[in-house]
Design an enzyme around this catalytic site. Sequence first.
Site, PDB file in Angstrom:
ATOM      1  N   THR A 182      58.046  38.140  58.718  1.00  0.00           N
ATOM      2  CA  THR A 182      58.522  38.023  57.329  1.00  0.00           C
ATOM      3  C   THR A 182      60.041  38.031  57.277  1.00  0.00           C
ATOM      4  O   THR A 182      60.663  37.160  56.658  1.00  0.00           O
ATOM      5  CB  THR A 182      57.974  39.213  56.504  1.00  0.00           C
ATOM      6  OG1 THR A 182      56.580  39.286  56.730  1.00  0.00           O
ATOM      7  CG2 THR A 182      58.249  39.058  55.038  1.00  0.00           C
ATOM      8  N   VAL A 183      60.670  39.014  57.916  1.00  0.00           N
ATOM      9  CA  VAL A 183      62.134  39.130  57.847  1.00  0.00           C
ATOM     10  C   VAL A 183      62.788  38.067  58.722  1.00  0.00           C
ATOM     11  O   VAL A 183      63.731  37.379  58.306  1.00  0.00           O
ATOM     12  CB  VAL A 183      62.604  40.549  58.274  1.00  0.00           C
ATOM     13  CG1 VAL A 183      64.124  40.641  58.252  1.00  0.00           C
ATOM     14  CG2 VAL A 183      61.994  41.602  57.356  1.00  0.00           C
TER      15      VAL A 183
ATOM     16  N   VAL B 102      67.420  50.193  55.997  1.00  0.00           N
ATOM     17  CA  VAL B 102      67.136  51.039  54.828  1.00  0.00           C
ATOM     18  C   VAL B 102      67.196  50.210  53.561  1.00  0.00           C
ATOM     19  O   VAL B 102      68.212  49.575  53.261  1.00  0.00           O
ATOM     20  CB  VAL B 102      68.157  52.199  54.729  1.00  0.00           C
ATOM     21  CG1 VAL B 102      67.911  53.007  53.456  1.00  0.00           C
ATOM     22  CG2 VAL B 102      68.078  53.104  55.936  1.00  0.00           C
TER      23      VAL B 102
ATOM     24  N   GLY C 103      66.048  47.372  52.331  1.00  0.00           N
ATOM     25  CA  GLY C 103      66.178  45.915  52.293  1.00  0.00           C
ATOM     26  C   GLY C 103      67.464  45.383  51.703  1.00  0.00           C
ATOM     27  O   GLY C 103      68.529  45.468  52.319  1.00  0.00           O
TER      28      GLY C 103
ATOM     29  N   GLU D 255      49.808  48.169  52.535  1.00  0.00           N
ATOM     30  CA  GLU D 255      49.185  47.742  53.796  1.00  0.00           C
ATOM     31  C   GLU D 255      47.699  48.104  53.790  1.00  0.00           C
ATOM     32  O   GLU D 255      47.283  49.007  53.053  1.00  0.00           O
ATOM     33  CB  GLU D 255      49.834  48.490  54.967  1.00  0.00           C
ATOM     34  CG  GLU D 255      51.328  48.379  55.057  1.00  0.00           C
ATOM     35  CD  GLU D 255      51.788  47.116  55.747  1.00  0.00           C
ATOM     36  OE1 GLU D 255      50.957  46.463  56.402  1.00  0.00           O
ATOM     37  OE2 GLU D 255      52.972  46.775  55.612  1.00  0.00           O
TER      38      GLU D 255
ATOM     39  N   LYS E  33      63.764  56.281  56.550  1.00  0.00           N
ATOM     40  CA  LYS E  33      64.949  55.792  55.831  1.00  0.00           C
ATOM     41  C   LYS E  33      65.869  56.952  55.472  1.00  0.00           C
ATOM     42  O   LYS E  33      67.094  56.844  55.586  1.00  0.00           O
ATOM     43  CB  LYS E  33      64.515  55.042  54.567  1.00  0.00           C
ATOM     44  CG  LYS E  33      63.739  53.754  54.856  1.00  0.00           C
ATOM     45  CD  LYS E  33      63.054  53.243  53.608  1.00  0.00           C
ATOM     46  CE  LYS E  33      62.246  51.972  53.853  1.00  0.00           C
ATOM     47  NZ  LYS E  33      61.339  51.641  52.753  1.00  0.00           N
TER      48      LYS E  33
ATOM     49  N   GLY F 232      60.879  42.812  51.565  1.00  0.00           N
ATOM     50  CA  GLY F 232      60.645  41.379  51.336  1.00  0.00           C
ATOM     51  C   GLY F 232      61.530  40.541  52.219  1.00  0.00           C
ATOM     52  O   GLY F 232      62.570  40.990  52.705  1.00  0.00           O
TER      53      GLY F 232
HETATM   54  N1  HSE Z   1      56.744  49.563  53.123  1.00  0.00           N
HETATM   55  C1  HSE Z   1      58.063  49.665  52.602  1.00  0.00           C
HETATM   56  C2  HSE Z   1      58.035  49.899  51.106  1.00  0.00           C
HETATM   57  C3  HSE Z   1      58.907  48.469  52.846  1.00  0.00           C
HETATM   58  O1  HSE Z   1      56.958  49.932  50.507  1.00  0.00           O
HETATM   59  O2  HSE Z   1      59.082  50.086  50.535  1.00  0.00           O
HETATM   60  C4  HSE Z   1      59.426  48.419  54.229  1.00  0.00           C
HETATM   61  O3  HSE Z   1      60.261  49.502  54.485  1.00  0.00           O
END
Ligand code: HSE
Length: 431
Positions: free
Chosen positions: A13-14, A132, A134, A190, A205, A302
Amino acid sequence: MQTVKIGLLGCGTVGSGVARLLTEKVNEYARRSGYRLELSKILVRDRDRSRPAGIDPDLFTTDPAEILEDEEIQIIVEVMGGIDPAREYLLQAIGSGKHVVTANKALIARHGQELFEAASENEVSLYIEASVAGGLPIIQTLKRSLVANQLLSLHGIINGTTNYILSAMTDEGREFQEVLAEAQAKGYAEADPTDDIEGYDAVYKLAILSSLVFEQPIQLKQIHRVGISRIASQDIAYAKQFGYVIKLLAIAKQENGHFQARVSPTMIPVDHPLASVNGVYNAILIKGDAAGDIMFYGQGAGSMPTASAVVSDIINIATELENPPNTLMASNHLGDPVNLGPPDSVVNRYYVRVLTEDKSGVLGQIGTLLGREDISVHTLLQRKADPGNAELVFITHPVSDQKLRQAIAQIRQLETTQEIYSIIRVEDFVE
Ligand code: HSE
């Protein structure tokens, strides 16, 4: 114009967002940075898997040596996730004098010290903005733009999945399991949601963020962690009645000379700016001693928001290639772990919801047990529950975790106590 070659490890994805930006915006980045950024190779597990359009399939390789041993590649970008083999690949890249960008929060939270030490020894840059939250530009902001400040506190909503679930529970009065199932169906959670809902993702994070706030590394086990899986719609309804909303809040702060770092469901005043951060959005509130309060709001995950952070790191490294590496980036990750002080050094207000038998003397007994631990009650509410029982809800004045735990253990042992449903921190943001 000088060309800077880049090797990308991973194209999920990234990674595909990073490949897209580097491909589509090559001229724009050249104009801004003065360098032509060339994506040279992309490490993938399976060359034949279908990828988003616009990525040149000739760039794909399944052999890490083709990237890590390519002397022309100056910047390695790791977006594969997981600890192994990402850690070995980055140590190898650093060892051969390549600069490194990673989006891997678990890797930095667990092995940041080792990687930053290696980067310092080899005089290369290690940039971690995307690890951290996004798209929120928090790491470089703390390291550079706020370097003139002592950072007094950080409060963050740094997990989108749990914020989506709590927001839906708050808006629609639904229960956790039902909203989780919906979030999974929509792809916001997930299939195995444990990392998000139990707070592990936020702890990684916060480990990275708190090392910036405390100017010292922190170990994951030092961060107090509570997830959201036990939050009931009833708690959210009581919170509303008392003027609060419940958020999974990550906190790193210094109070009375002591540090605290925790991720836990927290009641915050309904009119606080963090209370209106809903859905999958993230937000981080920082207090600097000179700058005062600053808040960041945006998409914490994302493809494109995270790629924005990764590619900004790449461009920053490219513009610094002629200079010695920036020592600011490594400094907070090196040295001894922070000392968080004794367990009773930190005090918080708490919301407690208990199911008791509804008969005379119960309130007095509970009051006596709280008083014995020197716990003062701020707000109290009793409501009829199922036949013969009553739900007792109270919010305390500030008390140490230790004293609260001792009082709760004694309340649990009363014959009249049916169940302790919830214990939730209350944060009023008062100095
Ligand atoms: N799973 C994380 C979230 C995103 O729900 O914020 C990736 O760090």
